[in-house]
Design a protein around this motif. Structure first.
Motif, PDB file in Angstrom:
ATOM      1  N   SER A 103       0.854  -1.179   0.000  1.00 57.16           N
ATOM      2  CA  SER A 103       0.000   0.000   0.000  1.00 57.16           C
ATOM      3  C   SER A 103       0.895   1.236   0.000  1.00 57.16           C
ATOM      4  N   HIS A 104       0.472   2.217  -0.746  1.00 57.70           N
ATOM      5  CA  HIS A 104       1.318   3.390  -0.885  1.00 57.70           C
ATOM      6  C   HIS A 104       1.064   4.389   0.230  1.00 57.70           C
ATOM      7  N   GLY A 105       1.979   4.488   1.163  1.00 59.22           N
ATOM      8  CA  GLY A 105       1.944   5.519   2.170  1.00 59.22           C
ATOM      9  C   GLY A 105       2.732   6.723   1.684  1.00 59.22           C
ATOM     10  N   GLN A 106       2.647   7.806   2.406  1.00 61.53           N
ATOM     11  CA  GLN A 106       3.392   9.006   2.029  1.00 61.53           C
ATOM     12  C   GLN A 106       3.957   9.663   3.267  1.00 61.53           C
ATOM     13  N   GLU A 107       5.039  10.384   3.064  1.00 62.53           N
ATOM     14  CA  GLU A 107       5.651  11.166   4.129  1.00 62.53           C
ATOM     15  C   GLU A 107       5.440  12.639   3.843  1.00 62.53           C
ATOM     16  N   VAL A 108       5.044  13.371   4.870  1.00 60.79           N
ATOM     17  CA  VAL A 108       4.809  14.806   4.723  1.00 60.79           C
ATOM     18  C   VAL A 108       5.505  15.537   5.866  1.00 60.79           C
ATOM     19  N   THR A 109       5.813  16.791   5.632  1.00 65.29           N
ATOM     20  CA  THR A 109       6.407  17.655   6.650  1.00 65.29           C
ATOM     21  C   THR A 109       5.523  18.874   6.831  1.00 65.29           C
ATOM     22  N   LEU A 110       5.121  19.103   8.074  1.00 74.16           N
ATOM     23  CA  LEU A 110       4.314  20.271   8.408  1.00 74.16           C
ATOM     24  C   LEU A 110       5.128  21.224   9.271  1.00 74.16           C
ATOM     25  N   THR A 111       4.881  22.503   9.115  1.00 75.59           N
ATOM     26  CA  THR A 111       5.520  23.518   9.941  1.00 75.59           C
ATOM     27  C   THR A 111       4.455  24.514  10.373  1.00 75.59           C
ATOM     28  N   PRO A 112       4.726  25.327  11.386  1.00 77.65           N
ATOM     29  CA  PRO A 112       3.757  26.356  11.770  1.00 77.65           C
ATOM     30  C   PRO A 112       3.429  27.307  10.624  1.00 77.65           C
ATOM     31  N   GLN A 113       4.366  27.500   9.709  1.00 77.45           N
ATOM     32  CA  GLN A 113       4.137  28.376   8.568  1.00 77.45           C
ATOM     33  C   GLN A 113       3.384  27.674   7.436  1.00 77.45           C
ATOM     34  N   ALA A 114       3.509  26.334   7.345  1.00 72.43           N
ATOM     35  CA  ALA A 114       2.830  25.547   6.311  1.00 72.43           C
ATOM     36  C   ALA A 114       2.216  24.323   6.982  1.00 72.43           C
ATOM     37  N   PRO A 115       1.101  24.500   7.687  1.00 76.79           N
ATOM     38  CA  PRO A 115       0.554  23.432   8.534  1.00 76.79           C
ATOM     39  C   PRO A 115      -0.379  22.453   7.812  1.00 76.79           C
ATOM     40  N   ASP A 116      -0.626  22.642   6.514  1.00 80.77           N
ATOM     41  CA  ASP A 116      -1.561  21.779   5.796  1.00 80.77           C
ATOM     42  C   ASP A 116      -0.848  20.982   4.702  1.00 80.77           C
ATOM     43  N   ALA A 117      -1.323  19.728   4.493  1.00 80.05           N
ATOM     44  CA  ALA A 117      -0.793  18.888   3.420  1.00 80.05           C
ATOM     45  C   ALA A 117      -1.909  18.008   2.885  1.00 80.05           C
ATOM     46  N   THR A 118      -1.844  17.706   1.594  1.00 82.15           N
ATOM     47  CA  THR A 118      -2.824  16.838   0.944  1.00 82.15           C
ATOM     48  C   THR A 118      -2.095  15.647   0.330  1.00 82.15           C
ATOM     49  N   VAL A 119      -2.636  14.438   0.542  1.00 85.79           N
ATOM     50  CA  VAL A 119      -1.994  13.223   0.038  1.00 85.79           C
ATOM     51  C   VAL A 119      -3.022  12.361  -0.684  1.00 85.79           C
ATOM     52  N   GLN A 120      -2.524  11.463  -1.525  1.00 88.53           N
ATOM     53  CA  GLN A 120      -3.341  10.453  -2.184  1.00 88.53           C
ATOM     54  C   GLN A 120      -2.737   9.087  -1.879  1.00 88.53           C
ATOM     55  N   LEU A 121      -3.504   8.229  -1.211  1.00 87.50           N
ATOM     56  CA  LEU A 121      -3.021   6.922  -0.788  1.00 87.50           C
ATOM     57  C   LEU A 121      -3.677   5.833  -1.632  1.00 87.50           C
ATOM     58  N   ARG A 122      -2.951   4.722  -1.815  1.00 87.91           N
ATOM     59  CA  ARG A 122      -3.463   3.636  -2.641  1.00 87.91           C
ATOM     60  C   ARG A 122      -3.322   2.308  -1.916  1.00 87.91           C
ATOM     61  N   LEU A 123      -4.359   1.495  -1.986  1.00 87.63           N
ATOM     62  CA  LEU A 123      -4.328   0.161  -1.405  1.00 87.63           C
ATOM     63  C   LEU A 123      -3.756  -0.850  -2.388  1.00 87.63           C
ATOM     64  N   ASP A 124      -3.379  -2.014  -1.844  1.00 85.43           N
ATOM     65  CA  ASP A 124      -2.920  -3.114  -2.685  1.00 85.43           C
ATOM     66  C   ASP A 124      -4.072  -3.678  -3.500  1.00 85.43           C
ATOM     67  N   ARG A 125      -3.740  -4.683  -4.275  1.00 84.39           N
ATOM     68  CA  ARG A 125      -4.777  -5.399  -5.018  1.00 84.39           C
ATOM     69  C   ARG A 125      -5.667  -6.181  -4.059  1.00 84.39           C
ATOM     70  N   ARG A 126      -6.867  -6.463  -4.532  1.00 86.24           N
ATOM     71  CA  ARG A 126      -7.793  -7.253  -3.733  1.00 86.24           C
ATOM     72  C   ARG A 126      -7.334  -8.707  -3.646  1.00 86.24           C
ATOM     73  N   VAL A 127      -7.916  -9.413  -2.687  1.00 86.15           N
ATOM     74  CA  VAL A 127      -7.477 -10.771  -2.378  1.00 86.15           C
ATOM     75  C   VAL A 127      -8.144 -11.801  -3.286  1.00 86.15           C
ATOM     76  N   ALA A 128      -7.351 -12.772  -3.709  1.00 89.05           N
ATOM     77  CA  ALA A 128      -7.829 -14.006  -4.319  1.00 89.05           C
ATOM     78  C   ALA A 128      -7.295 -15.148  -3.461  1.00 89.05           C
ATOM     79  N   LEU A 129      -7.821 -16.360  -3.653  1.00 91.60           N
ATOM     80  CA  LEU A 129      -7.469 -17.457  -2.751  1.00 91.60           C
ATOM     81  C   LEU A 129      -7.072 -18.699  -3.538  1.00 91.60           C
ATOM     82  N   LEU A 130      -5.951 -19.295  -3.116  1.00 89.67           N
ATOM     83  CA  LEU A 130      -5.509 -20.593  -3.625  1.00 89.67           C
ATOM     84  C   LEU A 130      -5.584 -21.576  -2.463  1.00 89.67           C
ATOM     85  N   LYS A 131      -6.295 -22.689  -2.658  1.00 92.62           N
ATOM     86  CA  LYS A 131      -6.449 -23.638  -1.573  1.00 92.62           C
ATOM     87  C   LYS A 131      -6.387 -25.064  -2.115  1.00 92.62           C
TER      88      LYS A 131
END
Length: 220
Positions: A103-131
């Motif tokens: 899954s795609h996480g992100q790193e952001v840096t906030l400061t008192p002068q720039a306290p806001d950040a916007t990110v887009q996160l992505r999940l892995d593929r959905r599950v399939a099963l081998l049994k």
């Protein structure tokens, strides 16, 4: 001499500089970019050991979330790692480089002068099963196998998993996977070709392994 009002202003400015409030917002999508609701998103500050400093939020129907966090103090601010906690319907392994989860996480840096950040996160593929079940080809005795699963497009990278004779293994959906199975005293077994399971579906593969140099048998 500093007047009372000026002293209050100085004190307030010092407090704001010490711990400014920040905001991290964004969306969580699946592998196709579709928004995913009801996903827990966490923000973990770097180089901070206190668990209480972690911030959490849940995505809405449009995959949107907002986290209220500490923006730190001074020009360096506060560094945050933002990532989604995957629902059980999503794959929790990555065969690429043997990593756990991609899954795609992100790193952001906030400061008192720039306290806001916007990110887009992505999940892995959905599950399939081998049994299925792994047994001795002659006696039918249950074996304890080890599976090696690789993306066909990345044959060097593999995930290895030891299981019981009756096995259930999660796979990333809609990906061509090669399968090899080993067990002490038995010849390595390889699936002829690749396996590709669609999202939410499962494939039953019973494997019969033979000792010595005789080829193993498969019964899909």
């Amino acid at each position: 001499m500093i007047k009372h009002g000026a002293a209050v202003v100085l004190l307030l400015n010092a407090c704001l500089a010490y711990a400014a409030t920040g905001r991290i917002s964004g969306t969580v999508g699946d592998e196709y970019g579709n928004p995913v609701p009801h996903v827990i998103v966490e923000a973990l500050p770097e180089n901070v050991e206190l668990v209480q400093t972690m911030s959490k939020a849940i995505t809405d129907a449009n995959g949107w979330f907002v986290l209220r966090v500490d923006a730190g103090r001074g020009p360096d601010g506060r560094h945050w790692s933002v990532y989604p906690s995957k629902p059980t319907s999503y794959f929790r392994w990555s065969l690429i480089d043997g990593r756990t989860g991609d899954s795609h996480g992100q790193e952001v840096t906030l400061t008192p002068q720039a306290p806001d950040a916007t990110v887009q996160l992505r999940l892995d593929r959905r599950v399939a099963l081998l049994k299925g079940q792994v047994t001795d080809a002659v006696t039918g005795v249950p074996l304890r196998p080890q599976f090696e699963l690789s993306w066909a497009s990345h044959p060097i990278a593999a995930m290895r998993e030891s299981t019981l004779s009756l096995y259930r293994i999660s796979l990333p959906a809609d990906i061509e996977i090669t399968v090899q199975v080993t067990s002490p005293g038995y010849k390595q077994w390889s699936y002829p070709g690749t396996i590709c399971v669609r999202s939410g579906q499962e494939i039953t593969l019973d494997i019969q392994m033979e000792s010595g140099t005789t080829a193993a048998l498969a019964r899909p």
